[in-house]
Every structure is written in C-alpha cells, then in structure tokens.
Design an enzyme around this catalytic site. Structure first.
Site, mmCIF file in Angstrom:
data_model
loop_
_atom_site.group_PDB
_atom_site.id
_atom_site.type_symbol
_atom_site.label_atom_id
_atom_site.label_comp_id
_atom_site.label_asym_id
_atom_site.label_seq_id
_atom_site.Cartn_x
_atom_site.Cartn_y
_atom_site.Cartn_z
ATOM 1 N N ASP A 1 -60.294 33.418 24.195
ATOM 2 C CA ASP A 1 -60.440 32.218 25.029
ATOM 3 C C ASP A 1 -59.219 32.025 25.913
ATOM 4 O O ASP A 1 -58.847 30.888 26.225
ATOM 5 C CB ASP A 1 -60.668 30.986 24.148
ATOM 6 C CG ASP A 1 -59.512 30.752 23.176
ATOM 7 O OD1 ASP A 1 -58.711 31.682 22.967
ATOM 8 O OD2 ASP A 1 -59.409 29.634 22.629
ATOM 9 N N GLU A 2 -58.606 33.112 26.338
ATOM 10 C CA GLU A 2 -57.422 33.064 27.182
ATOM 11 C C GLU A 2 -57.754 33.532 28.601
ATOM 12 O O GLU A 2 -58.332 34.603 28.792
ATOM 13 C CB GLU A 2 -56.298 33.917 26.592
ATOM 14 C CG GLU A 2 -55.780 33.377 25.257
ATOM 15 C CD GLU A 2 -54.681 34.247 24.687
ATOM 16 O OE1 GLU A 2 -53.798 33.712 23.997
ATOM 17 O OE2 GLU A 2 -54.718 35.471 24.926
#
Length: 248
Positions: free
Chosen positions: A152-153
């Site tokens: 989720d970066e």
C-alpha cells in the site's frame, strides 16, 4: 540447353522473392535494419510464407510490448513501478541540475488499509488500491509521476519545481490527503482510508535511493505524529540530519 535455360529462368523468378525475403530477414537478425514486415510480392506459396512470417513478427512485437509494460508497470494498478520510477527520477534530477530547479518526492503509505484486507479480503483490498491510484492520478500535473512501489505504498514524483518549491510540494501533499480522506466504497460499505506522507526534495545532487529513503523516513515521522498528515525531510549539506517536524 534451351530447356535448361528456360527452367533456370523460371526457378530464379519463382525463388527470387524468397531469396530477397531471406536477405531482409538476415539483416534484421544482424541488427542492420529494424524489425519490419517483409514485402509480399505474389499470392502464391512464397507469398503465403512471407505473410506467415509477418504475422509471426507482429505477434513477437505484441509480446515485446507486453513484456516491456510488465517490466516497468504495476500489474494491478497499471502505474509505473519502482524500476520506471527510478528512471524518471534520474531524468528529473538531470534536469534539476541543468535548469537549477528542484524535484520533490512524496512517499505515501495508506492509513487504514490493513483492516480492509483483514476484514473484507484481498479482493476488496485490490479494489481499494485501484481506487486510490485513480484518485491520486487526478491530483497530478502532466509532468508528475505516480508509482506504486509495493503493498500500500505509493510515490509521487514532482519535477521541474522552481520558486517556492516547498509550498508546491506541501500543496500537493495536502491534495493527496484530502482526496483520500473520504474513504472508499467497497460493496456498499464505506471504509475509512487515509495517507501519511513523507516529503523529500533535491536540487539534483542526490541519488534516487537517498531521496526515497529520506521521504520514507519522513513518512514514518508523519505516522508517529498522528497519521493523516505529512512531514518534511530536510538535510544539511554537511551531512548532518535535521529533525523532521510533521505539519498540518
């Protein structure tokens, strides 16, 4: 003798296109000319062979394009991946040195993504990531790059910043936080979501890895300060790291 001469003439006429096609194919193999379709001279056996070769060449080109995209883009969101991001950063740093401008890197880590994966499953998590990619893409300038570098970066690269580059980077970070603060609708259920952002900038005299590391560490400062905010990373030119303060 006449029969042999006539037969030789017809054999040469029939096999001439095949010989020319073989020469062109050999030049393409050697790299003397780019890959391209071979000319179809006649609609007979040799012509059919040439058409088949051209179809094979077209499939090869399609496969190469697909492999190139897989090597430089995230398979889920279609955004640039870490490899393409590094290349864009190198280009941006070179322009910054040449034009005396700045680049800014915003390192985004989603807040509230793990509960979505744990409670609704990975399919819902994938839909959330795709929605995040769409929203963040809508906040960018055409010259900016949004990349997903894993999980989720996300990383947002803003190049060619001049004047008050800090204000430009902070404004962009604020837009990203606002656009994600509304949460995401997953199967009729609105799930809270947000982002913590670390900001690092360079005038062109740093490496992409160093800038990403600074932005990553600043992002953790933002998380420790309460999430849903950004933190600015600053370095002295003498190598001493200045404390980083999260800002609203």
């Amino acid at each position: 003798l006449m029969v042999l001469l006539v037969a030789g003439f017809f054999i040469r006429a029939m096999l001439g296109p095949l010989h020319r096609a073989a020469q062109l194919a050999d030049r393409m193999t050697q790299g003397d000319m780019p890959l391209q379709a071979l000319p179809v001279v006649r609609n007979e056996e040799v012509g059919h062979l040439t058409v088949a070769f051209n179809q094979l060449l077209d499939k090869l080109h399609t496969s190469q394009v697909a492999l190139e995209r897989m090597a430089h883009h995230d398979s889920l969101t279609g955004l640039p991946n870490r490899v393409l991001l590094a290349d864009r950063m190198q280009q941006g740093l070179a322009r910054a040195r040449r034009n005396r401008t700045w680049i800014a890197v915003l390192y985004l880590d989603l807040d509230g993504f793990k509960p979505i994966n744990d409670e609704l499953g990975h399919e819902a998590g994938d839909r959330a990531l795709i929605e995040v990619a769409h929203r963040l893409s809508a906040t960018l300038r055409r010259s900016d790059t949004l990349a997903r570098i894993g999980g989720d970066e996300f990383v947002l690269l803003a190049t060619d910043l001049s004047g008050d580059w800090q204000e430009s980077a902070i404004s962009l970070a604020s837009k990203c936080i606002v656009t994600l603060s509304a949460g995401v609708d997953l199967g009729g259920k609105t799930c809270p979501l947000g982002a913590s952002i670390g900001i690092a900038a360079s005038a062109g005299h740093d490496t992409p890895d160093a800038i990403l590391l600074a932005a990553d560490q600043a992002m953790y400062d933002a998380k420790r300060a309460g999430r849903g905010r950004y933190a600015m990373a600053t370095d002295r030119r003498d190598g001493t790291r200045v404390s980083w303060a999260p800002r609203r």
